[in-house]
Write a protein that holds these residues in place. Structure first.
Motif, PDB file in Angstrom:
ATOM      1  N   GLN A   1      84.510  32.685 -30.319  1.00  0.00           N
ATOM      2  CA  GLN A   1      85.910  32.799 -29.960  1.00  0.00           C
ATOM      3  C   GLN A   1      86.525  34.056 -30.568  1.00  0.00           C
ATOM      4  N   GLY A   2      87.222  34.831 -29.732  1.00  0.00           N
ATOM      5  CA  GLY A   2      87.866  36.045 -30.204  1.00  0.00           C
ATOM      6  C   GLY A   2      86.987  37.269 -30.164  1.00  0.00           C
ATOM      7  N   GLY A   3      85.686  37.057 -29.988  1.00  0.00           N
ATOM      8  CA  GLY A   3      84.778  38.184 -29.878  1.00  0.00           C
ATOM      9  C   GLY A   3      84.833  38.785 -28.486  1.00  0.00           C
ATOM     10  N   SER A   4      84.078  39.838 -28.302  1.00  0.00           N
ATOM     11  CA  SER A   4      84.038  40.501 -27.001  1.00  0.00           C
ATOM     12  C   SER A   4      82.747  40.166 -26.277  1.00  0.00           C
ATOM     13  N   LEU A   5      82.852  39.994 -24.969  1.00  0.00           N
ATOM     14  CA  LEU A   5      81.643  39.811 -24.169  1.00  0.00           C
ATOM     15  C   LEU A   5      80.723  41.019 -24.322  1.00  0.00           C
ATOM     16  N   ALA A   6      81.288  42.184 -24.568  1.00  0.00           N
ATOM     17  CA  ALA A   6      80.485  43.383 -24.765  1.00  0.00           C
ATOM     18  C   ALA A   6      79.543  43.230 -25.952  1.00  0.00           C
ATOM     19  N   ASP A   7      79.958  42.494 -26.978  1.00  0.00           N
ATOM     20  CA  ASP A   7      79.103  42.301 -28.152  1.00  0.00           C
ATOM     21  C   ASP A   7      77.939  41.370 -27.844  1.00  0.00           C
ATOM     22  N   VAL A   8      78.177  40.401 -26.957  1.00  0.00           N
ATOM     23  CA  VAL A   8      77.083  39.535 -26.506  1.00  0.00           C
ATOM     24  C   VAL A   8      76.049  40.379 -25.763  1.00  0.00           C
ATOM     25  N   CYS A   9      76.529  41.170 -24.819  1.00  0.00           N
ATOM     26  CA  CYS A   9      75.627  42.010 -24.028  1.00  0.00           C
ATOM     27  C   CYS A   9      74.927  43.053 -24.901  1.00  0.00           C
ATOM     28  N   GLY A  10      75.703  43.674 -25.763  1.00  0.00           N
ATOM     29  CA  GLY A  10      75.152  44.728 -26.604  1.00  0.00           C
ATOM     30  C   GLY A  10      74.144  44.228 -27.609  1.00  0.00           C
TER      31      GLY A  10
ATOM     32  N   ASP B   1      50.351  42.866 -27.637  1.00  0.00           N
ATOM     33  CA  ASP B   1      51.546  43.615 -27.239  1.00  0.00           C
ATOM     34  C   ASP B   1      52.424  42.783 -26.311  1.00  0.00           C
ATOM     35  N   THR B   2      51.806  41.959 -25.472  1.00  0.00           N
ATOM     36  CA  THR B   2      52.580  41.108 -24.575  1.00  0.00           C
ATOM     37  C   THR B   2      53.230  39.967 -25.350  1.00  0.00           C
ATOM     38  N   LEU B   3      52.522  39.424 -26.334  1.00  0.00           N
ATOM     39  CA  LEU B   3      53.129  38.405 -27.196  1.00  0.00           C
ATOM     40  C   LEU B   3      54.339  38.975 -27.931  1.00  0.00           C
ATOM     41  N   LYS B   4      54.236  40.228 -28.330  1.00  0.00           N
ATOM     42  CA  LYS B   4      55.368  40.878 -28.990  1.00  0.00           C
ATOM     43  C   LYS B   4      56.544  40.994 -28.027  1.00  0.00           C
ATOM     44  N   LEU B   5      56.261  41.317 -26.770  1.00  0.00           N
ATOM     45  CA  LEU B   5      57.310  41.375 -25.752  1.00  0.00           C
ATOM     46  C   LEU B   5      58.041  40.043 -25.664  1.00  0.00           C
ATOM     47  N   LEU B   6      57.289  38.946 -25.638  1.00  0.00           N
ATOM     48  CA  LEU B   6      57.902  37.622 -25.571  1.00  0.00           C
ATOM     49  C   LEU B   6      58.769  37.356 -26.795  1.00  0.00           C
ATOM     50  N   ALA B   7      58.238  37.661 -27.968  1.00  0.00           N
ATOM     51  CA  ALA B   7      58.972  37.397 -29.205  1.00  0.00           C
ATOM     52  C   ALA B   7      60.257  38.217 -29.276  1.00  0.00           C
ATOM     53  N   VAL B   8      60.184  39.485 -28.883  1.00  0.00           N
ATOM     54  CA  VAL B   8      61.369  40.346 -28.896  1.00  0.00           C
ATOM     55  C   VAL B   8      62.427  39.827 -27.922  1.00  0.00           C
ATOM     56  N   THR B   9      61.992  39.447 -26.728  1.00  0.00           N
ATOM     57  CA  THR B   9      62.938  38.982 -25.719  1.00  0.00           C
ATOM     58  C   THR B   9      63.623  37.695 -26.152  1.00  0.00           C
ATOM     59  N   GLU B  10      62.844  36.760 -26.677  1.00  0.00           N
ATOM     60  CA  GLU B  10      63.454  35.501 -27.102  1.00  0.00           C
ATOM     61  C   GLU B  10      64.397  35.712 -28.280  1.00  0.00           C
ATOM     62  N   GLU B  11      64.007  36.547 -29.230  1.00  0.00           N
ATOM     63  CA  GLU B  11      64.881  36.807 -30.367  1.00  0.00           C
ATOM     64  C   GLU B  11      66.168  37.492 -29.926  1.00  0.00           C
ATOM     65  N   SER B  12      66.079  38.374 -28.930  1.00  0.00           N
ATOM     66  CA  SER B  12      67.287  39.048 -28.442  1.00  0.00           C
ATOM     67  C   SER B  12      68.267  38.041 -27.841  1.00  0.00           C
ATOM     68  N   LEU B  13      67.728  36.988 -27.234  1.00  0.00           N
ATOM     69  CA  LEU B  13      68.589  35.931 -26.701  1.00  0.00           C
ATOM     70  C   LEU B  13      69.401  35.295 -27.820  1.00  0.00           C
ATOM     71  N   PHE B  14      68.756  34.987 -28.935  1.00  0.00           N
ATOM     72  CA  PHE B  14      69.462  34.335 -30.032  1.00  0.00           C
ATOM     73  C   PHE B  14      70.441  35.289 -30.713  1.00  0.00           C
ATOM     74  N   ARG B  15      70.129  36.572 -30.724  1.00  0.00           N
ATOM     75  CA  ARG B  15      71.076  37.563 -31.245  1.00  0.00           C
ATOM     76  C   ARG B  15      72.346  37.570 -30.388  1.00  0.00           C
ATOM     77  N   ALA B  16      72.163  37.472 -29.074  1.00  0.00           N
ATOM     78  CA  ALA B  16      73.307  37.452 -28.173  1.00  0.00           C
ATOM     79  C   ALA B  16      74.110  36.165 -28.330  1.00  0.00           C
ATOM     80  N   ILE B  17      73.416  35.039 -28.446  1.00  0.00           N
ATOM     81  CA  ILE B  17      74.095  33.750 -28.604  1.00  0.00           C
ATOM     82  C   ILE B  17      74.985  33.755 -29.845  1.00  0.00           C
ATOM     83  N   ALA B  18      74.521  34.384 -30.923  1.00  0.00           N
ATOM     84  CA  ALA B  18      75.296  34.427 -32.165  1.00  0.00           C
ATOM     85  C   ALA B  18      76.621  35.161 -31.983  1.00  0.00           C
ATOM     86  N   GLU B  19      76.696  36.045 -30.991  1.00  0.00           N
ATOM     87  CA  GLU B  19      77.918  36.812 -30.750  1.00  0.00           C
ATOM     88  C   GLU B  19      78.870  36.113 -29.785  1.00  0.00           C
ATOM     89  N   ALA B  20      78.480  34.973 -29.233  1.00  0.00           N
ATOM     90  CA  ALA B  20      79.314  34.266 -28.254  1.00  0.00           C
ATOM     91  C   ALA B  20      80.338  33.404 -28.971  1.00  0.00           C
TER      92      ALA B  20
END
Length: 265
Positions: A142-151, A121-140
């Protein structure tokens, strides 16, 4: 607020990339030192040697009085842990956060390292957190909203039932360790600015196995989960570009999206 967010030219981005590369290299060289039986102080002392080797400045040491070479946080410690007598044990997870200064420019990155046989379960926590970082990076982009990065962090993490830390957020980075804008890991209920090419963000999801609530210990730095459950922390410095965030602290991933049954971005 967008007019207060620095926009860097290609030459400045190159300098930030150099600082980021050094920060990532120190982080990766620390990773093999995170083993059962070692104290967090020993890891902190090894980090001092790496900063000397790289001939770079340390963004954290002395910042606001912080006494460590890096932030080293174990299990329920979310961020800002200080190297000391705590012994790392098999099954622990250890978050390492490294900041560098190279020719006046800052690099900032973090990751959570599993030690030995870690609870699934803790390994899953790590995997989810790291993947969420890359999801946010993909939204960074030009022309996008910072809200989409955060969201993007919130949208990915929330279905797993983990707690997203709200009291601490990511930030801009450049000539200073902390610049505009703040980068929460959830979509705020107020308007956030549009992104411009050349803005540089330190995106850093901090996700807890249980409650999102945290508390700061008596040392005034170490921040722990309110319920004592484990936490994970992953961070990259990224430059906004036309196609998404350009990672300036490039390094191998710790977890793999396949652990979550999803395809990587």
């Amino acid at each position: 607020m967008s007019d207060r967010i620095p926009v860097r030219n290609p030459n400045e981005i190159a300098k930030l990339r150099k600082a980021g590369e050094v920060a990532a290299r120190i982080l990766m060289d620390l990773m093999p030192e995170v083993v059962a039986g070692r104290t967090t102080r020993e890891i902190d002392e090894f980090a001092a040697e790496l900063f000397k080797r790289e001939r770079c400045g340390n963004a954290f040491l002395g910042y606001g009085g912080f006494p460590g070479q890096l932030c080293i946080s174990v299990n329920e410690e979310v961020i800002h842990g200080i190297g000391g007598d705590r012994v790392i044990r098999d099954g622990d997870v250890v978050s390492l956060d490294v900041g560098t200064i190279v020719d006046g420019w800052y690099g900032d990155n973090a990751m959570t390292v599993p030690v030995g046989q870690v609870d699934p379960d803790t390994l899953k926590l790590l995997a989810v957190t790291e993947e969420s970082l890359f999801r946010a990076i993909a939204e960074a982009k030009q022309g996008g909203s910072l809200a989409d990065v955060c969201g993007a962090v919130e949208d990915f993490v929330k279905p797993f039932g983990f707690g997203i830390v709200r009291d601490f957020v990511g930030h801009g980075v450049g000539r200073h360790l902390h610049e505009e804008p703040n980068v929460p890991n959830y979509r705020p209920n107020h308007k956030l600015p549009r992104l411009k090419r050349g803005m540089v963000l330190a995106i850093e999801p901090m996700v807890n196995a249980g409650t999102f609530r945290v508390k700061v210990l008596d040392d005034k730095w170490t921040t722990v989960t309110a319920d004592g459950k484990p936490s994970a922390h992953f961070e990259h410095t990224v430059a906004v570009s036309s196609h998404g965030g350009e990672i300036l602290t490039e390094r191998p991933r710790i977890a793999l999206p396949e652990q979550l049954g999803i395809a990587p971005l």
